[in-house]
Motif scaffolding. Sequence first.
Motif, mmCIF file in Angstrom:
data_model
loop_
_atom_site.group_PDB
_atom_site.id
_atom_site.type_symbol
_atom_site.label_atom_id
_atom_site.label_comp_id
_atom_site.label_asym_id
_atom_site.label_seq_id
_atom_site.Cartn_x
_atom_site.Cartn_y
_atom_site.Cartn_z
ATOM 1 N N ALA A 16 -2.959 11.255 0.388
ATOM 2 C CA ALA A 16 -3.778 10.135 0.857
ATOM 3 C C ALA A 16 -3.537 8.952 -0.071
ATOM 4 C CB ALA A 16 -5.248 10.528 0.858
ATOM 5 N N HIS A 17 -3.699 7.726 0.448
ATOM 6 C CA HIS A 17 -3.387 6.555 -0.369
ATOM 7 C C HIS A 17 -4.363 5.415 -0.102
ATOM 8 C CE1 HIS A 17 -0.776 7.196 3.106
ATOM 9 N NE2 HIS A 17 -0.808 5.894 3.342
ATOM 10 N N ARG A 18 -4.678 4.708 -1.188
ATOM 11 C CA ARG A 18 -5.596 3.554 -1.156
ATOM 12 C C ARG A 18 -5.078 2.513 -2.139
ATOM 13 N NH1 ARG A 18 -11.533 4.988 -2.631
ATOM 14 N NH2 ARG A 18 -11.858 4.994 -0.377
ATOM 15 N N SER A 19 -5.143 1.229 -1.750
ATOM 16 C CA SER A 19 -4.663 0.152 -2.618
ATOM 17 C C SER A 19 -5.843 -0.626 -3.174
ATOM 18 C CB SER A 19 -3.795 -0.814 -1.833
ATOM 19 O OG SER A 19 -3.017 -0.119 -0.914
ATOM 20 N N VAL A 20 -5.784 -0.929 -4.440
ATOM 21 C CA VAL A 20 -6.886 -1.594 -5.140
ATOM 22 C C VAL A 20 -6.348 -2.846 -5.822
ATOM 23 C CG1 VAL A 20 -8.710 -1.265 -6.846
ATOM 24 C CG2 VAL A 20 -7.803 0.730 -5.620
ATOM 25 N N ASN A 21 -7.019 -3.978 -5.613
ATOM 26 C CA ASN A 21 -6.616 -5.228 -6.270
ATOM 27 C C ASN A 21 -7.345 -5.328 -7.608
ATOM 28 O OD1 ASN A 21 -6.105 -7.791 -7.150
ATOM 29 N ND2 ASN A 21 -6.437 -8.774 -5.170
ATOM 30 N N VAL A 22 -6.621 -5.216 -8.716
ATOM 31 C CA VAL A 22 -7.262 -5.291 -10.033
ATOM 32 C C VAL A 22 -7.019 -6.649 -10.692
ATOM 33 C CG1 VAL A 22 -7.227 -2.792 -10.408
ATOM 34 C CG2 VAL A 22 -5.285 -4.183 -11.191
ATOM 35 N N GLY A 23 -6.461 -7.609 -9.945
ATOM 36 C CA GLY A 23 -6.158 -8.922 -10.513
ATOM 37 C C GLY A 23 -7.083 -10.008 -9.986
ATOM 38 N N ASP A 24 -6.740 -11.250 -10.311
ATOM 39 C CA ASP A 24 -7.555 -12.402 -9.909
ATOM 40 C C ASP A 24 -6.995 -13.106 -8.678
ATOM 41 O OD1 ASP A 24 -9.075 -11.973 -12.157
ATOM 42 O OD2 ASP A 24 -7.830 -13.303 -13.399
ATOM 43 N N GLU A 25 -5.860 -12.649 -8.200
ATOM 44 C CA GLU A 25 -5.215 -13.283 -7.042
ATOM 45 C C GLU A 25 -5.077 -12.259 -5.918
ATOM 46 O OE1 GLU A 25 -1.580 -14.878 -8.504
ATOM 47 O OE2 GLU A 25 -2.649 -16.089 -9.990
ATOM 48 N N PRO A 26 -4.776 -12.738 -4.701
ATOM 49 C CA PRO A 26 -4.590 -11.759 -3.621
ATOM 50 C C PRO A 26 -3.474 -10.768 -3.969
ATOM 51 C CG PRO A 26 -4.755 -13.982 -2.714
ATOM 52 C CD PRO A 26 -4.668 -14.131 -4.216
ATOM 53 N N LEU A 27 -3.722 -9.509 -3.678
ATOM 54 C CA LEU A 27 -2.692 -8.476 -3.812
ATOM 55 C C LEU A 27 -1.995 -8.351 -2.461
ATOM 56 C CD1 LEU A 27 -1.338 -5.962 -5.167
ATOM 57 C CD2 LEU A 27 -3.215 -4.616 -4.156
ATOM 58 N N ARG A 28 -0.664 -8.510 -2.477
ATOM 59 C CA ARG A 28 0.058 -8.397 -1.204
ATOM 60 C C ARG A 28 1.200 -7.413 -1.359
ATOM 61 N NH1 ARG A 28 -1.332 -14.287 -0.448
ATOM 62 N NH2 ARG A 28 -2.810 -14.138 1.267
ATOM 63 N N PHE A 29 1.356 -6.550 -0.348
ATOM 64 C CA PHE A 29 2.463 -5.592 -0.369
ATOM 65 C C PHE A 29 2.936 -5.312 1.045
ATOM 66 C CE2 PHE A 29 -1.506 -3.178 -0.274
ATOM 67 C CZ PHE A 29 -1.289 -2.249 0.730
ATOM 68 N N LEU A 30 4.195 -4.914 1.111
ATOM 69 C CA LEU A 30 4.803 -4.529 2.380
ATOM 70 C C LEU A 30 4.759 -3.009 2.485
ATOM 71 C CD1 LEU A 30 6.641 -5.455 4.839
ATOM 72 C CD2 LEU A 30 8.568 -4.825 3.366
ATOM 73 N N ALA A 31 4.196 -2.499 3.562
ATOM 74 C CA ALA A 31 4.163 -1.051 3.807
ATOM 75 C C ALA A 31 5.133 -0.726 4.933
ATOM 76 C CB ALA A 31 2.755 -0.608 4.189
ATOM 77 N N VAL A 32 5.942 0.297 4.746
ATOM 78 C CA VAL A 32 6.896 0.746 5.770
ATOM 79 C C VAL A 32 6.678 2.241 5.973
ATOM 80 C CG1 VAL A 32 9.323 0.886 6.417
ATOM 81 C CG2 VAL A 32 8.556 -0.978 4.928
ATOM 82 N N TYR A 33 6.434 2.641 7.207
ATOM 83 C CA TYR A 33 6.092 4.041 7.443
ATOM 84 C C TYR A 33 6.644 4.527 8.771
ATOM 85 C CZ TYR A 33 2.248 1.723 9.977
ATOM 86 O OH TYR A 33 1.514 0.918 10.804
ATOM 87 N N SER A 34 6.497 5.806 9.006
ATOM 88 C CA SER A 34 7.007 6.405 10.232
ATOM 89 C C SER A 34 6.047 6.150 11.390
ATOM 90 C CB SER A 34 7.164 7.914 10.023
ATOM 91 O OG SER A 34 7.229 8.548 11.267
ATOM 92 N N GLY A 35 6.587 5.823 12.550
ATOM 93 C CA GLY A 35 5.748 5.630 13.726
ATOM 94 C C GLY A 35 5.060 6.909 14.178
ATOM 95 N N ALA A 36 5.520 8.049 13.665
ATOM 96 C CA ALA A 36 4.899 9.333 14.022
ATOM 97 C C ALA A 36 3.763 9.701 13.070
ATOM 98 C CB ALA A 36 5.957 10.443 13.992
ATOM 99 N N ALA A 37 3.512 8.853 12.049
ATOM 100 C CA ALA A 37 2.598 9.254 10.967
ATOM 101 C C ALA A 37 1.163 9.474 11.456
ATOM 102 C CB ALA A 37 2.619 8.210 9.854
ATOM 103 N N GLY A 38 0.623 8.558 12.211
ATOM 104 C CA GLY A 38 -0.799 8.625 12.574
ATOM 105 C C GLY A 38 -1.647 8.417 11.328
ATOM 106 N N HIS A 39 -2.906 7.998 11.519
ATOM 107 C CA HIS A 39 -3.761 7.688 10.379
ATOM 108 C C HIS A 39 -5.056 8.481 10.452
ATOM 109 C CE1 HIS A 39 -0.896 4.370 10.384
ATOM 110 N NE2 HIS A 39 -1.174 4.235 9.098
ATOM 111 N N ASP A 40 -5.331 9.235 9.398
ATOM 112 C CA ASP A 40 -6.546 10.041 9.313
ATOM 113 C C ASP A 40 -7.488 9.400 8.294
ATOM 114 O OD1 ASP A 40 -8.530 11.932 9.008
ATOM 115 O OD2 ASP A 40 -7.265 13.357 7.912
#
Length: 190
Positions: free
Chosen positions: A137-161
Amino acid sequence: MTLSQTSPFLARLDVDGGSVDPSGSRTQRRASDLRGYFADAGALERAIESADPVIYEVSSAPVPEEAGEVPFSITTVLPGRVGAEFHMTRGHGHLTAEGEVYTGLSGVGILVLYDGSTVRTLDLLPNRTAYVPPGWAHRSVNVGDEPLRFLAVYSGAAGHDYERVARHGMGARVLADGSGHRVEEDPPAG
Ligand code: PAN
Ligand code: ZN
């Protein structure tokens, strides 16, 4: 081999705007969408009453969530805290054994990974790619003073629980500590 219904395309990553162009969807999560996720429920209610701020948003490329396809999106986690806890995504596991890669674009974050017993954290920084293995399982946390931005790339079969993290958490929370942060254990109740 099945040919995709999606045509080849080139996407522009607008890092400052936090969007993928062309964009399939843009989803905003406000404080009121995140009840139950932060440890300090009172602080969350005060935030909802005052301005109900956007905590994070996701701009997704127009790629279907289907087996064989490879969806990708930019997540922006706005800076801030709820009580001592930094702004973060809900967090989820994938429904199938599919991994994911996160590449930092701007800001400073922590990626919390949890396999149900072990917690791992990785820095989410520009020009760094974090690998999320299947089953974590994964969660992203912004620990800075500016917006945190990232690109996520994943499988279309993944589904989200989302259920499991909503009920049992991520095994840890990322809290303010002076001018920095610390990771505190948060074992599942029961
Ligand atoms: C990401 C996440 C995104 C938002 O694209 O979906 O950062 O977080 P939540 O989905 O936990 O609300 C991803 O991991 N996709 O698989
Ligand atoms: Zn994911």
